[in-house]
Design an enzyme around this catalytic site. Structure first.
Site, mmCIF file in Angstrom:
data_model
loop_
_atom_site.group_PDB
_atom_site.id
_atom_site.type_symbol
_atom_site.label_atom_id
_atom_site.label_comp_id
_atom_site.label_asym_id
_atom_site.label_seq_id
_atom_site.Cartn_x
_atom_site.Cartn_y
_atom_site.Cartn_z
ATOM 1 C CG PHE A 145 -4.325 15.279 1.234
ATOM 2 C CD1 PHE A 145 -5.051 14.098 1.271
ATOM 3 C CD2 PHE A 145 -3.901 15.763 0.007
ATOM 4 C CE1 PHE A 145 -5.358 13.415 0.099
ATOM 5 C CE2 PHE A 145 -4.211 15.087 -1.171
ATOM 6 C CZ PHE A 145 -4.944 13.913 -1.118
ATOM 7 N NE ARG A 150 -2.394 8.468 -9.276
ATOM 8 C CZ ARG A 150 -3.155 8.067 -8.247
ATOM 9 N NH1 ARG A 150 -2.606 7.615 -7.161
ATOM 10 N NH2 ARG A 150 -4.483 8.124 -8.337
ATOM 11 C CG ASP A 155 -6.202 8.648 6.536
ATOM 12 O OD1 ASP A 155 -5.924 8.910 7.715
ATOM 13 O OD2 ASP A 155 -6.908 9.398 5.828
ATOM 14 C CD GLU A 208 -3.150 0.665 0.330
ATOM 15 O OE1 GLU A 208 -2.611 1.551 -0.360
ATOM 16 O OE2 GLU A 208 -4.387 0.575 0.451
ATOM 17 C CG ASP A 209 -1.059 4.731 -1.460
ATOM 18 O OD1 ASP A 209 -1.761 4.052 -0.678
ATOM 19 O OD2 ASP A 209 -1.562 5.529 -2.276
#
Ligand code: 5GP
Length: 180
Positions: A151, A164, A102, A98-99
């Site tokens: 964020f 990205r 959260d 996963e990046d």
């Protein structure tokens, strides 16, 4: 593009070092096995590419594209599978890549799905962890960096599909998302 960034949280160098370190760890953990590395599109793509090239064991790669029905910056937990795996999960040792975690809702959905599909083992590796955002009790087995409840974009992470391809992780200037 770089002008839109207010501050860099994790530099390109730090990410490179971390991928090497985590790759050696995975090499040891999966020695003699043939894990199935599952990249969660699109955000995990750069991290997956770097960490797996630093992992010196046989492995198979596959991808899952899921979208959540949340707003632009939050996931709601309602998940739609846009692209499913091509590989059978039953009996396999899964490494979910996963990046960022959260709320944890996306991953908890995936873990439940892969348990249901009878994976032999499931490990989660994430580049970033935002523990303050957590809504469900889920932990990654391997975490690259902890980040504050902000964020972030770059190195796979987007804002409206941009950023990205930044080689680092940073925070946008407020004016970019109408915060100023
Ligand atoms: P969760 O389901 O854990 O709340 O969120 C997982 C997904 O939400 C991530 O894979 C990512 O796509 C998105 N996300 C969560 N936090 C951030 C963030 O700070 N920046 C970006 N660009 N995406 C995020």
């Amino acid at each position: 593009m770089h002008n839109d960034i207010e501050k860099i949280l994790i530099s390109e160098e730090e990410i490179k070092e971390k991928c090497k370190e985590l790759g050696s760890r995975l090499t040891k953990e999966y020695e003699g096995k043939f894990p199935l590395a599952v990249g969660v599109l699109k955000g995990a793509m750069p991290f997956m590419s770097d960490i797996l090239r630093a992992t010196e064991t046989y492995l198979e790669m596959d991808f899952m594209d899921i979208s959540s029905y949340g707003g632009e910056t939050r996931s709601s937990g309602e998940v739609k599978i846009v692209k499913d795996l091509d590989t059978k999960v039953e009996g396999r040792d899964l490494l979910i890549i996963e990046d960022i975690i959260d709320s944890g809702l996306t991953l908890s959905y995936l873990v439940d799905l892969f348990k249901y599909r009878k994976a032999n083992s499931i490990k989660i590796v994430t580049l970033l962890d935002k523990p303050e955002g957590r809504k469900v009790d889920i932990k990654a087995d391997v975490v690259g960096f902890k980040v504050p409840n902000e964020f972030v974009v770059g190195y796979g992470l987007d804002y409206q599909e941009k950023y990205r391809n930044l080689p680092y992780v940073g925070v946008l200037k407020p004016k970019i998302y109408g915060g100023e």
